[in-house]
Design a protein around this motif. Structure first.
Motif, PDB file in Angstrom:
ATOM      1  N   GLY A   1       0.799  -1.215   0.000  1.00  0.00           N
ATOM      2  CA  GLY A   1       0.000   0.000   0.000  1.00  0.00           C
ATOM      3  C   GLY A   1       0.833   1.266   0.000  1.00  0.00           C
ATOM      4  N   LEU A   2       1.940   1.285   0.726  1.00  0.00           N
ATOM      5  CA  LEU A   2       2.752   2.491   0.814  1.00  0.00           C
ATOM      6  C   LEU A   2       3.345   2.877  -0.542  1.00  0.00           C
ATOM      7  CD1 LEU A   2       3.495   4.514   3.017  1.00  0.00           C
ATOM      8  CD2 LEU A   2       5.621   3.264   3.357  1.00  0.00           C
ATOM      9  N   PRO A   3       4.053   1.979  -1.247  1.00  0.00           N
ATOM     10  CA  PRO A   3       4.548   2.369  -2.568  1.00  0.00           C
ATOM     11  C   PRO A   3       3.435   2.567  -3.596  1.00  0.00           C
ATOM     12  CG  PRO A   3       5.048   0.059  -2.146  1.00  0.00           C
ATOM     13  CD  PRO A   3       4.549   0.644  -0.862  1.00  0.00           C
ATOM     14  N   LEU A   4       2.343   1.794  -3.497  1.00  0.00           N
ATOM     15  CA  LEU A   4       1.298   1.872  -4.510  1.00  0.00           C
ATOM     16  C   LEU A   4       0.453   3.130  -4.372  1.00  0.00           C
ATOM     17  CD1 LEU A   4       0.041   0.293  -6.881  1.00  0.00           C
ATOM     18  CD2 LEU A   4      -1.520  -0.756  -5.244  1.00  0.00           C
ATOM     19  N   TYR A   5       0.153   3.536  -3.146  1.00  0.00           N
ATOM     20  CA  TYR A   5      -0.750   4.659  -2.945  1.00  0.00           C
ATOM     21  C   TYR A   5      -0.055   5.946  -2.503  1.00  0.00           C
ATOM     22  CZ  TYR A   5      -4.500   1.250  -3.352  1.00  0.00           C
ATOM     23  OH  TYR A   5      -5.350   0.276  -3.825  1.00  0.00           O
ATOM     24  N   VAL A   6       1.118   5.845  -1.903  1.00  0.00           N
ATOM     25  CA  VAL A   6       1.813   7.039  -1.414  1.00  0.00           C
ATOM     26  C   VAL A   6       2.976   7.416  -2.322  1.00  0.00           C
ATOM     27  CG1 VAL A   6       3.071   8.057   0.520  1.00  0.00           C
ATOM     28  CG2 VAL A   6       1.139   6.539   0.958  1.00  0.00           C
ATOM     29  N   PHE A   7       3.875   6.450  -2.613  1.00  0.00           N
ATOM     30  CA  PHE A   7       5.061   6.756  -3.406  1.00  0.00           C
ATOM     31  C   PHE A   7       4.770   6.846  -4.908  1.00  0.00           C
ATOM     32  CE2 PHE A   7       7.698   4.428   0.036  1.00  0.00           C
ATOM     33  CZ  PHE A   7       7.607   5.535   0.858  1.00  0.00           C
ATOM     34  N   LEU A   8       3.868   5.997  -5.393  1.00  0.00           N
ATOM     35  CA  LEU A   8       3.652   5.901  -6.839  1.00  0.00           C
ATOM     36  C   LEU A   8       3.224   7.227  -7.477  1.00  0.00           C
ATOM     37  CD1 LEU A   8       3.658   3.612  -9.089  1.00  0.00           C
ATOM     38  CD2 LEU A   8       1.176   3.685  -8.873  1.00  0.00           C
TER      39      LEU A   8
END
Length: 454
Positions: free
Chosen positions: A22-29
């Motif tokens: 969730g962090l890379p997909l929704y925040v970092f991406l």
């Protein structure tokens, strides 16, 4: 008791890689693709909005099929396995794009990844709601799941510190992909092999979607859930830009995120104990009030206010875990209420609906915030003017607080309590009937007073 705890651990562990994702997909991406030469802020926001908007329709479809198929319980395991494979394939392309990747590339591989996520999450969430019928034990199930969620997020936060890739999003996304190649299949297999399967149930009759949408309790809970999800999604999508542009403390991002999620993990048992005394809805409302009051402090921060923002992260983070666990526990109660009043199993459809609302909230958050920021002339990696910083701060803090206060008002009036649920069970099931033979019960008592029949 030991068997129940093992079941909770086996069930909850799949939340760890999903949260880590969730962090890379929704925040970092969004920030990662906004910095690519062929994309930018506006294109990244629109591409993600379109992908998530299309993806939201898969959630209720999967849930509806799950309820309509009498073999839904037996198909849960292969469905989650297929979802895991599709998700891994999607992030292998999405997290490590070619140099010329543009908006279409982002849209297509986001859609593939979201579809894989759906095939895992909808049966997984419905499974948790069916593990027990005990009112407070449902909170134990969701607390176990959300504890793994926080642990997975903390692991992803620590990843750049462990790899040394703290300043380069491209390397961080690649590292995240490799970590998920290991964690996701391992955790899903543990859940599938070691979690008890609910009893087989009859297929649900068609034609009940309209009845769900007309239910006042479900409408109120769904609106509160959507509002709260959106209030959480806006700062999640903007935190990197806020920290780099307003606080000018990009290297402190792991500190902020670590404080936020560790606080949420430590506070979970306290909130769970409070929910036993005050009830689930009131406790959830209080957690949102605490988060809103603390987040208003962001409006007074400026460049270099690392200590102040860390304190805000600790205070708002204290509400994090229970802000995820209690809504899911209440949703499980509503799923049982729907079964009792209708005589039909609707768990898959309900969790498909709530998964849709979560994704829609994320899509709307990015689709609104990023184009609005782009309209001010703000670009990732460029120095922002004072007016651009002000707009970013207002979008990051004031807008989500306003939305969350609306969710708090809705939740405070939710009428479904333990005593009401027990009364429904008594009125809907006689001693001579099996668990699957249910007499529809009167739910007028579950409506807010202003909405009850006269």
């Amino acid at each position: 008791m030991a068997h129940w705890r093992r079941s909770l651990l086996a069930y909850g562990v799949t939340a760890l890689p999903l949260a880590a994702l969730g962090l890379p997909l929704y925040v970092f991406l969004p920030a990662f693709y906004a910095g690519l030469p062929e994309v930018g802020l506006a294109v990244a926001g629109i591409a993600i909005l379109l992908a998530r908007s299309l993806d939201v329709f898969t959630d209720p479809l999967v849930g509806y099929w799950y309820d309509r198929n009498r073999w839904g319980n037996r198909l849960r395991r292969p469905l989650m396995l297929v979802g895991a494979l599709l998700l891994l394939f999607g992030i292998s392309r999405l997290f490590v794009p070619p140099a010329d990747a543009g908006g279409v590339y982002l849209f297509l591989w986001s859609l593939v990844s979201y579809t894989g996520w759906t095939l895992i999450s909808v049966p997984y969430l419905a499974w948790g709601a069916e593990l027990t019928e005990a009112y407070h034990a449902r909170t134990s199930v969701t607390v176990a799941r959300e504890a793994f969620t926080i642990l997975g997020t903390i692991l992803m936060i620590a990843l750049p510190l462990l790899t040394g890739h703290t300043d380069e999003l491209a390397l961080l996304m690649r590292d995240a992909a490799w970590l998920l190649y290991l964690l996701l299949p391992t955790a899903v297999l543990i859940t599938l092999l070691a979690t008890p399967a609910p009893a087989q149930r009859r297929a649900t009759a068609p034609g009940y979607l309209r009845a769900l949408l007309e239910d006042p309790l479900l409408r109120r809970l769904s609106l509160a859930f959507f509002s709260n999800s959106m209030a959480n999604a806006i700062p999640a999508s903007l935190i990197i830009l806020y920290v780099e542009t307003v606080l000018q403390a990009g290297t402190s991002l792991p500190l902020f995120l670590g404080a936020y999620f560790f606080s949420g993990l430590l506070a979970l048992p306290l909130w769970q104990a409070l929910a036993r005394r005050l009830g689930k809805a009131r406790t959830w409302a209080l957690s949102m009030l605490l988060a809103s009051a603390a987040f208003v402090g962001v409006l007074g921060l400026g460049p270099g206010d690392v200590a102040g923002f860390t304190v805000i992260c600790l205070l708002t983070g204290a509400s994090l875990g229970i802000d995820m666990a209690l809504p899911a526990s209440i949703q499980a109660d509503v799923a049982e209420q729907q079964r009792l009043v209708s005589g039909q199993h609707r768990t898959g459809t309900l969790f498909g609906l709530w998964s849709l609302l979560t994704k829609l909230a994320l899509a709307v958050a990015v689709g609104i915030a990023f184009p609005l920021l782009s309209a001010t002339g703000l670009e990732s990696g460029r120095t922002a003017t004072s007016m651009q910083q002000l707009w970013l701060t207002l979008l990051y803090a004031l807008l989500p607080v306003t939305i969350k206060l609306h969710a708090t008002w809705l939740v405070w009036r939710l009428p479904l309590t333990e005593s009401e649920l027990l009364t429904l069970r008594d009125s809907a099931r006689s001693p001579e009937r099996s668990d699957d033979e249910i007499v529809p019960a009167d739910t007028d008592r579950l409506r807010p007073v202003a909405e009850r029949r006269v």
